[in-house]
Design a protein around this motif. Structure first.
Motif, mmCIF file in Angstrom:
data_model
loop_
_atom_site.group_PDB
_atom_site.id
_atom_site.type_symbol
_atom_site.label_atom_id
_atom_site.label_comp_id
_atom_site.label_asym_id
_atom_site.label_seq_id
_atom_site.Cartn_x
_atom_site.Cartn_y
_atom_site.Cartn_z
ATOM 1 N N ASN A 45 -16.070 -34.005 -41.861
ATOM 2 C CA ASN A 45 -17.298 -33.214 -41.637
ATOM 3 C C ASN A 45 -17.108 -31.893 -41.096
ATOM 4 O O ASN A 45 -16.391 -31.630 -40.203
ATOM 5 C CB ASN A 45 -18.165 -34.070 -40.601
ATOM 6 N N VAL A 46 -17.444 -30.933 -41.886
ATOM 7 C CA VAL A 46 -17.325 -29.551 -41.649
ATOM 8 C C VAL A 46 -18.494 -28.664 -41.325
ATOM 9 O O VAL A 46 -19.530 -29.100 -41.977
ATOM 10 C CB VAL A 46 -16.567 -29.018 -42.687
ATOM 11 N N ASN A 47 -18.390 -27.771 -40.430
ATOM 12 C CA ASN A 47 -19.749 -26.979 -40.223
ATOM 13 C C ASN A 47 -18.996 -25.492 -39.604
ATOM 14 O O ASN A 47 -17.873 -25.389 -39.277
ATOM 15 C CB ASN A 47 -20.783 -27.416 -39.229
ATOM 16 N N SER A 48 -20.084 -24.699 -39.374
ATOM 17 C CA SER A 48 -19.302 -23.414 -38.900
ATOM 18 C C SER A 48 -20.280 -23.082 -37.476
ATOM 19 O O SER A 48 -21.222 -23.498 -37.412
ATOM 20 C CB SER A 48 -19.735 -22.123 -39.678
ATOM 21 N N THR A 49 -19.517 -22.684 -36.580
ATOM 22 C CA THR A 49 -20.415 -21.830 -35.508
ATOM 23 C C THR A 49 -21.152 -20.902 -35.808
ATOM 24 O O THR A 49 -20.999 -20.371 -36.973
ATOM 25 C CB THR A 49 -19.323 -21.554 -34.077
ATOM 26 N N ILE A 50 -21.850 -20.387 -35.022
ATOM 27 C CA ILE A 50 -23.057 -19.379 -35.075
ATOM 28 C C ILE A 50 -22.389 -17.914 -35.439
ATOM 29 O O ILE A 50 -21.588 -17.823 -34.624
ATOM 30 C CB ILE A 50 -24.149 -19.340 -34.056
ATOM 31 N N ASN A 51 -22.854 -17.356 -36.387
ATOM 32 C CA ASN A 51 -22.488 -16.152 -36.643
ATOM 33 C C ASN A 51 -22.940 -14.909 -35.648
ATOM 34 O O ASN A 51 -24.321 -15.003 -35.560
ATOM 35 C CB ASN A 51 -22.582 -15.631 -38.138
ATOM 36 N N ASP A 52 -22.378 -14.249 -35.128
ATOM 37 C CA ASP A 52 -22.946 -13.081 -34.199
ATOM 38 C C ASP A 52 -23.506 -12.044 -34.957
ATOM 39 O O ASP A 52 -22.946 -11.722 -35.811
ATOM 40 C CB ASP A 52 -21.987 -12.776 -33.153
ATOM 41 N N PRO B 53 -15.623 -9.381 -38.373
ATOM 42 C CA PRO B 53 -15.136 -9.708 -36.901
ATOM 43 C C PRO B 53 -16.036 -10.630 -36.179
ATOM 44 O O PRO B 53 -15.519 -11.419 -35.660
ATOM 45 C CB PRO B 53 -15.008 -8.286 -35.982
ATOM 46 N N SER B 54 -17.361 -10.683 -36.356
ATOM 47 C CA SER B 54 -18.267 -11.347 -35.543
ATOM 48 C C SER B 54 -18.730 -12.685 -36.180
ATOM 49 O O SER B 54 -19.553 -13.456 -35.747
ATOM 50 C CB SER B 54 -19.639 -10.551 -35.301
ATOM 51 N N SER B 55 -17.749 -13.081 -37.367
ATOM 52 C CA SER B 55 -18.136 -14.285 -37.748
ATOM 53 C C SER B 55 -17.844 -15.491 -37.152
ATOM 54 O O SER B 55 -17.104 -15.349 -35.926
ATOM 55 C CB SER B 55 -17.134 -14.526 -39.349
ATOM 56 N N GLY B 56 -18.443 -16.506 -37.377
ATOM 57 C CA GLY B 56 -18.422 -17.779 -36.461
ATOM 58 C C GLY B 56 -16.765 -18.417 -36.785
ATOM 59 O O GLY B 56 -15.940 -17.702 -37.333
ATOM 60 N N MET B 57 -16.791 -19.546 -36.386
ATOM 61 C CA MET B 57 -15.486 -20.451 -36.717
ATOM 62 C C MET B 57 -15.864 -21.622 -37.463
ATOM 63 O O MET B 57 -17.024 -21.954 -37.491
ATOM 64 C CB MET B 57 -14.889 -20.774 -35.259
ATOM 65 N N ILE B 58 -14.738 -22.008 -38.075
ATOM 66 C CA ILE B 58 -15.146 -23.407 -38.981
ATOM 67 C C ILE B 58 -14.685 -24.380 -37.983
ATOM 68 O O ILE B 58 -13.592 -24.404 -37.022
ATOM 69 C CB ILE B 58 -14.019 -23.628 -40.051
ATOM 70 N N GLY C 26 -26.731 -14.871 -37.088
ATOM 71 C CA GLY C 26 -27.389 -15.876 -36.305
ATOM 72 C C GLY C 26 -27.349 -17.114 -37.194
ATOM 73 O O GLY C 26 -27.788 -18.119 -36.935
ATOM 74 N N GLY C 27 -26.720 -17.083 -38.486
ATOM 75 C CA GLY C 27 -26.644 -18.383 -39.232
ATOM 76 C C GLY C 27 -25.446 -19.109 -39.160
ATOM 77 O O GLY C 27 -24.675 -18.810 -38.551
ATOM 78 N N ILE C 28 -25.716 -20.428 -39.755
ATOM 79 C CA ILE C 28 -24.595 -21.402 -39.444
ATOM 80 C C ILE C 28 -24.473 -22.104 -40.665
ATOM 81 O O ILE C 28 -25.313 -22.073 -41.532
ATOM 82 C CB ILE C 28 -24.554 -22.276 -38.497
ATOM 83 N N LEU C 29 -23.074 -22.640 -40.864
ATOM 84 C CA LEU C 29 -23.033 -23.556 -42.197
ATOM 85 C C LEU C 29 -23.386 -24.929 -41.464
ATOM 86 O O LEU C 29 -22.491 -25.241 -40.617
ATOM 87 C CB LEU C 29 -21.606 -23.648 -42.733
#
Length: 184
Positions: free
Chosen positions: A177-184, A127-132, A104-107
């Motif tokens: 500018n960088v972030n991550s998508t939501i980790n499931d 495997p459920s990690s978000g994307m950069i 549920g967290g994000i960068l």
């Protein structure tokens, strides 16, 4: 140039390099243990879904980072050449900012000011990690909001998303500018 012949000239580029570290599995356990120690001794600098920490200013004193630093050293020669810098120019790493995202967290979106180039190293990514996600600094949403886009190009998308496989390093300029998508 011939009359009536059109030619595209790209004015500015924002290169990003990716590299899979061959030796990742050789030092992954030692780095995870080192990061657990930082985590235990550093107050959380973020929210309940995301944990961040900063290493000492000179990580070269911690031998658990040696293999990672050697990989980066090898890459830096290529990066210097790719940027067109003078031969013999050295770039390196001084410290590391770490990030651990819980489900549920994000960068959060951020840049790394006063940094010529930085790398994102993916030490452990379930495997459920978000994307950069990297924001396209040349994208102007006001032009593309009402235009029908047939094909995605670097000129008509606002963000690029990359997977985060374990052992990969993503090198990019500090102004992006960088972030991550939501980790499931």
């Amino acid at each position: 140039m011939e009359k009536n012949k059109i030619q595209q000239v790209t004015l500015f580029e924002n290169p990003i390099w990716t590299c899979q570290l061959d030796s990742h599995s050789d030092f992954q356990s030692a780095l995870i243990e080192t990061i657990e120690n930082y985590k235990a001794n550093t107050p959380n600098q973020n929210s309940r879904h995301h944990y961040t920490f900063i290493t000492n200013d000179d990580i070269h004193h911690n031998t658990n980072f040696n293999n990672l630093l050697e990989g980066i050293k090898d890459h830096s020669k290529y990066l210097v050449k790719s940027w067109g810098l003078e031969s013999g120019t050295q770039i390196g790493i001084q410290s590391m900012w770490g990030s651990i995202s819980k489900p549920g967290g994000i960068l959060m979106p951020h840049t790394v000011p006063f940094t010529f180039l930085y790398g994102l190293y993916f030490l452990k990514t379930p495997p459920s990690s978000g994307m950069i996600s990297v924001q396209n600094p040349t994208f102007d949403a006001s032009f593309f909001a009402s235009l029908p886009v047939k094909e995605t190009t670097p000129f008509n998308v606002s963000r690029f998303e990359y997977p985060m496989p374990e052992g990969m390093i993503l090198y990019l300029p500090g102004h992006l500018n960088v972030n991550s998508t939501i980790n499931d």
